[in-house]
Design an enzyme around this catalytic site. Structure first.
Site, PDB file in Angstrom:
ATOM      1  N   HIS A 190      -8.747 -90.599 -16.784  1.00 24.31           N
ATOM      2  CA  HIS A 190      -8.349 -91.653 -15.851  1.00 24.31           C
ATOM      3  C   HIS A 190      -9.308 -92.849 -15.895  1.00 24.31           C
ATOM      4  O   HIS A 190     -10.399 -92.781 -16.418  1.00 24.31           O
ATOM      5  CB  HIS A 190      -8.242 -91.129 -14.413  1.00 24.31           C
ATOM      6  CG  HIS A 190      -7.174 -90.107 -14.244  1.00 24.31           C
ATOM      7  ND1 HIS A 190      -5.847 -90.424 -14.184  1.00 24.31           N
ATOM      8  CD2 HIS A 190      -7.251 -88.746 -14.134  1.00 24.31           C
ATOM      9  CE1 HIS A 190      -5.145 -89.315 -14.036  1.00 24.31           C
ATOM     10  NE2 HIS A 190      -5.969 -88.291 -14.023  1.00 24.31           N
ATOM     11  N   HIS A 231      -6.329 -84.977 -10.085  1.00 24.86           N
ATOM     12  CA  HIS A 231      -7.518 -84.129 -10.120  1.00 24.86           C
ATOM     13  C   HIS A 231      -8.522 -84.574  -9.059  1.00 24.86           C
ATOM     14  O   HIS A 231      -9.027 -83.756  -8.298  1.00 24.86           O
ATOM     15  CB  HIS A 231      -8.179 -84.174 -11.507  1.00 24.86           C
ATOM     16  CG  HIS A 231      -7.549 -83.264 -12.502  1.00 24.86           C
ATOM     17  ND1 HIS A 231      -6.212 -83.274 -12.781  1.00 24.86           N
ATOM     18  CD2 HIS A 231      -8.089 -82.304 -13.292  1.00 24.86           C
ATOM     19  CE1 HIS A 231      -5.945 -82.372 -13.707  1.00 24.86           C
ATOM     20  NE2 HIS A 231      -7.072 -81.757 -14.034  1.00 24.86           N
TER      21      HIS A 231
END
EC number: 3.6.1.-
Length: 199
Positions: free
Chosen positions: A187, A116
């Protein structure tokens, strides 16, 4: 933001920050498609306006997006390889996640470089670089008016350029918002930094 996220418990019940939200499913997951659909026509029309006498230049300029697409694809494949190589099952090192599940093993996910962060920063950099063509566009318009060029055609191309330029602005803002969500909710810091550095 990553440091803030690691120290504060954030509420992830908001629809817009969840992985199944429509913005994530049809915005970010199809992110490179949106970049191509908006930046591609902008490059084409801007190149046509800047290079009125050279009909081949728009094709050459569009090739930049082709190179960017190859870089995007290779980077994503690299991320998958890293994740696959660093993931493991307690029932055997070479087992896939599905095989591990079938053998009732415990799957330990590997290093997941943030795709992303990579995609959104990479797209923002592409948008920003290509938007430079709009900076001196008034000079192109002045040249057409001075040379008594086809004003009607120029005005049509100008409108297209302006529409896609505004679309690039909205896409840029959308990517920026999604980066913030990604950094705050998904993350770890190192995965985010590596994704950004690859971009």
């Amino acid at each position: 933001l990553s440091f803030i996220e690691s120290r504060i418990e954030l509420d992830s019940t908001y629809y817009l920050v969840q992985k199944h939200s429509i913005l994530n499913q049809y915005g970010v997951k199809m992110g490179w498609f949106w970049t191509l659909v908006i930046v591609g026509p902008f490059i084409w029309f801007a190149s046509k306006a800047h290079n009125r006498r050279d009909r081949d230049q728009p094709i050459v300029d569009i090739c930049r997006l082709g190179v960017a697409t190859v870089c995007w694809y290779l980077s994503v494949q690299f991320f998958h390889k890293v994740h696959s190589a660093t993931s493991m099952c307690d029932k055997g090192r070479r087992l896939t996640r599905l095989q591990c599940s079938e053998k009732e093993g415990v799957w330990t996910p590997g290093y997941d470089i943030s795709g992303h962060c990579f995609l959104m920063i990479y797209s923002i950099l592409i948008l920003t670089e290509e938007a430079v063509a709009y900076r001196h566009y008034q000079q192109v318009t002045d040249a057409v008016h001075q040379m008594d060029g086809d004003r009607e055609e120029h005005d049509r191309v100008t409108r297209c350029i302006q529409y896609f330029f505004v679309a690039m602005l909205f896409l840029h803002a959308f990517w920026f918002k999604q980066i913030i969500i990604s950094v705050l909710y998904y993350h770890i810091f190192v995965e985010e930094i590596l994704g950004a550095l690859v971009a």
